[in-house]
Design an enzyme around this catalytic site. Structure first.
Site, short mmCIF file in Angstrom:
data_model
loop_
_atom_site.label_atom_id
_atom_site.label_comp_id
_atom_site.label_asym_id
_atom_site.label_seq_id
_atom_site.Cartn_x
_atom_site.Cartn_y
_atom_site.Cartn_z
CG ASP A 91 -2.89 -8.45 0.93
OD1 ASP A 91 -2.07 -8.75 1.83
OD2 ASP A 91 -3.88 -7.71 1.12
CG HIS A 122 -1.92 -1.09 1.26
ND1 HIS A 122 -2.78 -1.35 0.20
CD2 HIS A 122 -2.19 -2.04 2.20
CE1 HIS A 122 -3.52 -2.41 0.51
NE2 HIS A 122 -3.19 -2.85 1.71
CG HIS A 139 -6.46 -5.20 2.18
ND1 HIS A 139 -5.85 -6.08 3.05
CD2 HIS A 139 -7.57 -4.74 2.80
CE1 HIS A 139 -6.57 -6.15 4.17
NE2 HIS A 139 -7.61 -5.36 4.04
CG ASP A 171 -4.74 -9.98 3.85
OD1 ASP A 171 -4.54 -10.56 2.77
OD2 ASP A 171 -4.43 -8.78 4.05
ZN LIG Z 1 -3.95 -7.09 3.00
#
Ligand SMILES: [Zn+2]
Length: 341
Positions: free
Chosen positions: A192, A157, A194, A281
């Site tokens: 992932d 990120h 996200h 995750d």
């Molecule tokens: Zn993540």
């Protein structure tokens, strides 16, 4: 399999973070790395400390001013006023215009959200996390077929000049950029849960590094403003950023339908090397996950990533269900290695 990890990666100890209107208990904790380290130890992998390759590989994807902020912010914060908290956190988010006068203004610019507190050891941990990725990329370039960078804190990120989503330095992007000095075309595949908005931003206008991300639908889910199908790159990079948002509540099979579409595109790109940005995750019990990948699903993921047949750096990203991290890692790595030619 060669693994890189530095013990200073355990020093970053966030005390809190702000998300969806609440101050929350940190999930990105040192025990994540300890559990993964134990798993790869149990698998008999070779674990090495990375050497210090300095700031140059980091400066290839981040601005100097941002890196200086990460390194110096906490000291300047503590020296500014006795009534400020003991971590650098902003309640002000301003990109432009921002004269960047004072550490509060810098925090307003360089921290993209409330989930990246900077404590006394944050820079040190993030620096060594990325040095693990640098060492992994260099080992691959020296002839290894697969290398695992046990990065913590995670990185995908982190943007060119902003921290976000528990991430400070984009280790995945640093590894991909470094691999470009040997390999003509590099693929970044990120599964992932996200969307990897930092990695996407860094390579958005380039055709030499393709970024493909499979993640939970970002509508009302972090990072909320990116990760949609219509973000496909710009300029010379048009077509080389691709996103596969998975509906919330999706089953494992639905998740893998999206992975297969991503792999079809990946094969079309015909890369010379792969950086696999790996988040645990997506696990059904992960506190962050709106999708339902089982423990056995990680074996399936390992087999599918291996099927690309590319020299591969695996960079650790998220995964916050502590109890399952070790067993899910063993599932993934055993299947990945078992399916390599
Ligand atoms: Zn993540």
């Amino acid at each position: 399999m060669q693994v890189f990890f530095h013990p200073d990666q355990l020093l970053h100890l966030p005390r809190t973070y702000l998300s969806r209107g609440a101050m929350r208990e940190p999930q990105e904790v040192p025990e994540r790395a300890s559990r993964l380290l134990q798993a790869v130890t149990d698998l008999g992998f070779r674990i090495s400390r990375p050497q210090d390759h300095g700031l140059e590989p980091l400066r290839a994807v981040h601005t100097d001013a941002y890196l200086r902020f990460l390194e110096t912010a906490h000291g300047r914060w503590l020296a500014s006023s006795s009534d400020w908290g003991d971590e650098v956190m902003s309640n002000i988010y301003v990109r432009e215009p921002n004269a960047l006068r004072g550490v509060l203004a810098e925090a307003a610019y360089y921290l993209a959200d409330g989930s990246c507190p900077i404590g006394a050891m944050t820079w040190r941990s993030a620096y060594w996390s990325t040095q693990s990725a640098v060492a992994a990329a260099l080992a691959l370039m020296a002839g290894e077929r697969e290398v695992y960078a046990l990065c913590r804190p995670p990185g995908h990120h982190a943007r060119k000049d902003a921290a976000g989503g528990f991430c400070y330095i984009n280790s995945t992007a640093v590894a991909a950029q470094l691999l470009r000095s040997k390999h003509g075309k590099v693929l970044v595949l990120d599964t992932d849960v996200h969307h990897s908005q930092g990695t996407q931003e860094i390579f958005y206008d380039r055709p030499d590094v393709m970024t493909i991300s499979v993640h939970a639908d970002p509508e009302n889910f972090y990072p909320v403003v990116t990760g949609f199908e219509d973000e496909t790159g710009s300029g010379e990079g048009a077509g080389y950023s691709r996103n596969f948002p998975v509906p919330h509540g999706a089953s494992e099979d639905t998740f893998f339908e999206h992975v297969e579409r991503a792999l079809d595109l990946a094969r079309e790109f015909d890369a010379d090397a792969l950086v696999f940005a790996h988040g645990f995750d997506i696990y059904v019990e992960d506190p962050q996950s709106p999708v339902k990948v089982s423990a056995e699903g990680f074996a399936r993921l390992g087999e599918r990533v291996a099927s690309l047949g590319l020299p591969t750096v695996i960079v650790q990203e998220g995964g916050y269900h502590l109890e399952s991290l070790g067993s899910n890692a063993r599932q993934f790595f055993s299947a990945f290695l078992g399916n390599r030619q």
